[in-house]
Every structure is written in C-alpha cells, then in structure tokens.
Design an enzyme around this catalytic site. Structure first.
Site, PDB file in Angstrom:
ATOM      1  CB  THR A  68      -0.962  -0.007   1.201  1.00 34.87           C
ATOM      2  OG1 THR A  68      -0.231  -0.298   2.409  1.00 34.87           O
ATOM      3  CG2 THR A  68      -2.038  -1.062   1.016  1.00 34.87           C
ATOM      4  CE  LYS A  85       0.482  -3.663   3.216  1.00 35.79           C
ATOM      5  NZ  LYS A  85      -0.320  -2.741   4.138  1.00 35.79           N
ATOM      6  CB  THR A  94      -2.000  -1.762   8.641  1.00 40.23           C
ATOM      7  OG1 THR A  94      -2.618  -2.008   7.393  1.00 40.23           O
ATOM      8  CG2 THR A  94      -0.888  -0.797   8.485  1.00 40.23           C
ATOM      9  CD  GLU A 127       1.844   5.069   6.404  1.00 40.70           C
ATOM     10  OE1 GLU A 127       1.057   4.476   5.640  1.00 40.70           O
ATOM     11  OE2 GLU A 127       1.477   5.729   7.389  1.00 40.70           O
ATOM     12  CG  ASN A 183      -0.733   8.120   7.767  1.00 40.10           C
ATOM     13  OD1 ASN A 183      -1.443   7.136   7.610  1.00 40.10           O
ATOM     14  ND2 ASN A 183       0.561   8.035   7.960  1.00 40.10           N
ATOM     15  CB  THR A 199      -7.602  12.525  -1.376  1.00 39.58           C
ATOM     16  OG1 THR A 199      -6.585  12.968  -0.441  1.00 39.58           O
ATOM     17  CG2 THR A 199      -8.946  12.646  -0.744  1.00 39.58           C
TER      18      THR A 199
END
Length: 411
Positions: free
Chosen positions: A161, A187, A198, A284, A406, A411
């Site tokens: 992702t 992942k 996640t 991230e 995040n 979007t």
C-alpha cells in the site's frame, strides 16, 4: 535488506534474492486489476499440493471479512493450497456484502485452480469501510494460471500500500539429509503496532511440518518478532501472518520431538524477525530503524513491555528523527511502562555510549553520540538491573512525512 542478514549464521544459509517461491513446489504472481490506479493490486501464492497451514491474526475487535474466512478455513482444514491477496481495498467493516464477496472469491479461486474452496486463503489491505469492487477481483482470478504472471516479485508488489520497498527473503538448511528452504514476504508501513499491525506476512517452506507444531512455532515466533514492532501505535483490522508447509522435500515430519526441530525453529524465527524489522524500517516517512534492547528484567514479559513502551513513544521517536540525545524521554517512557522497576538501577546507552547510570545522567561526548544517532540504523540499550531476562523491539523515527502521507491517504 537489513545489515544483520549478512552476518554469518551456522545453522542455515541466506539465499541471494530469496522469495516465497524459493521453497520447492510454490509459485506466486501478481497483476493490475484496477483496484489501484496503476500499481499491481492482486497477488497470489500457490502450492502444488495442499500445505499444512497456521495463522495469527489481528487482536482488533473489528476483523475484516477475508480474515474471518481465512481463519475459518485454516482452523477447519489446517491446510491451504492457494492464497490470494488484494491491495487498495480492505473489505473491512463491509457487513454481509463483504462476507459474501470473500466467500465468492474463495469459490472462484477454487474453480480456477481446481481445488476445494476450503483450501483457499484470502487477505486484503487498503481503505477500510468501502465496499469491495468485485469486477477487479474476478479479473485478477483469471490470471492465476497465466505463466506470464508467475513472478514472486509481482506478488510482493501487488500486496503493498504505502510501502516504499518490497520485503522478502529465503534461507536454506539441511534436515534429515534434505535441503529445506524457508521463504517469506510481507507488507506493512503504517498503522504498525505491537500485537499485529496493518501488516501481512507470508511464510512458505517445503519441509514436512506437523500442523500443530507449525502453529505453535508461528505463535511463539510472532510474540518475539511481528508483535515487537511499531511505527505509529495504531493496529488495523486485516492483519495476519500465514505459514504454509507443503512437505515436498519429504523429510521426517518436524515436531518438537524431532532432533533438528531447534534448527528449523531458528531459521523460521530468522525469517520472521527479518521481515518484521523490514516493516519497521519502511515505516511511513521513516528515515531510521530504531532497535530497543532491554536487559536485566525480572521476566520476559516485563522486558517486552518496557521495550514496546519506549519504541512506541512519540517523544522518543521524534528525538531520534532529530538525532537528539534526549535520554530523559527514554527514562520517562520506562517509568510509565507499568512495570515494577527500580529507578535508581536503570542504565541507558546510545549505541556503546552510556548516558544514564543508576537512574542519573552521566557526562558523555555529544559529538560521539551524534555520530551514532545520525545513522539510519541505531540501537538503544536499557539495563533494568533486576534479573536475567531480555527482549528487543524495533520501530522507526517519526517525521514530517508521516503526517503528509496519512493526511491524504484516501485522496
């Protein structure tokens, strides 16, 4: 991958560019179906024979439809032959519609591969709460037998992702005179926290392993690896790790009583630990992998709790991003870890340099510590001086980019 992979290990050998397909009898692939704008978004792993299966799953009270179905199949048959994964949509919090689509996916996969539906596992990752578009899933299933799509690298990319890098490896060892291989892929980048995250993890091996022993190995190893990482303190609804052992090397069945069980377990643990650390490093917006080792604890549980608390502290994580030797933040985190500690005994070190002795700061060379903290991999050591137990947790720094990524995920 990580630098510690290069260390010499006596019981097994790291394979160059290893994948989940390195073990005999496994294939994997991936395609783009339209769930994501351009990236690969549908992947699969297939074994030529039903494989003994074990799974561990998120502790989040909200569990996604594919996870529920996979858990049911693993618990019932203790075997899986084909696993499919989609990214871009979690099929979570989607009610009866989500369960119907998960079941329909299993049935279509089974038909395409010529197997029973209860031998199919499903995993999903992506946006929560959005109904799963089913046409892309049907499209992806049509490629399961396409030889042009059978690439492990495609699978590894299809499950991502917000990850920057794919995460994979394989090792090789000899058991009962047979060449046994263990491979893995995973992942995970955000919403990562101890007690699963996640994240999705898949372990394959061509060894013959008793299903109950495989389950026990996965659970105990997860407690030391996947449950000891954090990125941001959030846990998701789809997290799972599946282990598949297809037995194609025909060794004597591995159980806890097998004379080489410990050797197999060490290799299995190494694969899981390496994948876990790769997830933490690819957090991230992260720029650094942080390792927190706690020693001198009265129990393993206490050591794990302190390590997790420190690695989860946003103040510690931001200090590490700024290469700031602010040991007070570490001490504070230790103090609220809810463990019975003796503050006057605590020692803390950045790398090899002590900064706290007996609960008090000690003079240290700021420039020498800075050289440690600016590296992209750094270690904090905490000695509680209360016992003989230890534990290690892994995480990453917290940066401006984490907020950027995040704040615009949907979007």
């Amino acid at each position: 991958m990580l630098t510690d992979i290069k260390q010499s290990i006596q019981s097994f050998q790291l394979l160059e560019d290893g994948h989940v397909t390195s073990p005999k009898g496994f294939t994997a692939g991936g395609v783009h179906t339209g769930l994501r704008k351009a990236a690969l978004d549908f992947g699969w792993i297939h074994s030529i024979v039903p494989a003994a299966a074990a799974g561990v799953y998120t502790l989040n009270s909200f569990q996604a439809a594919p996870l529920k179905l996979t858990k049911k199949h693993v618990d019932t048959a203790q075997q899986i032959q084909t696993l499919v994964v989609n990214s871009g949509n979690a099929n979570s919090c989607t009610g009866e519609d989500g369960m119907k689509k998960a079941q329909a996916t299993a049935e279509l996969v089974a038909k395409e591969k010529g197997i029973e539906a209860h031998l199919v596992a499903i995993a999903s990752t992506g946006i929560i709460g959005v109904p799963l578009p089913f046409a892309p899933i049907e499209k992806g299933i049509q490629y399961l037998n396409d030889p042009l799509c059978q690439k492990a690298e495609n699978f590894e990319r299809a499950i991502l992702t917000t990850d920057i890098e794919t995460k994979h490896l394989a090792i090789e060892m000899e058991i009962d005179g047979k060449k046994i291989t263990i491979g893995g892929a995973a992942k995970g980048s955000g919403m990562i926290h101890p007690n699963m995250a996640t994240m999705l993890g898949f372990i394959t091996t061509d060894a013959v392993v008793d299903s109950k022993s495989l389950e026990q190995a996965l659970k105990s190893t997860t407690d030391q690896t996947f449950n000891m990482i954090t990125v941001d303190g959030d846990s998701s609804t789809n997290d799972m790790v599946l282990a598949l052992a297809n037995g194609t090397q025909n060794n004597q069945t591995l159980t806890q009583e097998h004379p080489q069980w410990t050797k197999f377990l060490q290799g299995f643990h190494y694969v899981c630990k390496t994948l876990a650390k790769s997830i933490a490093r690819d957090g991230e917006g992260a720029t650094k992998l942080i390792e927190v080792e706690v020693v001198g604890a009265t129990t393993i549980e206490a050591a794990r709790a302190v390590a997790k608390t420190v690695i989860s502290s946003n103040l510690v994580k931001t200090a590490m991003y700024g290469s700031d030797a602010n040991w007070g933040r570490i001490i504070s985190a230790i103090g609220y870890s809810k463990q019975k500690i003796e503050p006057e005994r605590i020692k803390v070190a950045f790398g090899h340099i002590p900064v706290v002795e007996n609960g008090m700061g000690v003079p240290f060379d700021e420039e020498a510590v800075m050289l440690i903290l600016v590296k992209d991999e750094l270690k904090l050591t905490i000695d509680l001086q209360q016992g003989d137990c230890s534990a290690t947790a892994w995480g990453c720094d917290l940066t401006y980019d984490y907020i950027r990524i995040n704040s615009s995920y949907r979007t």
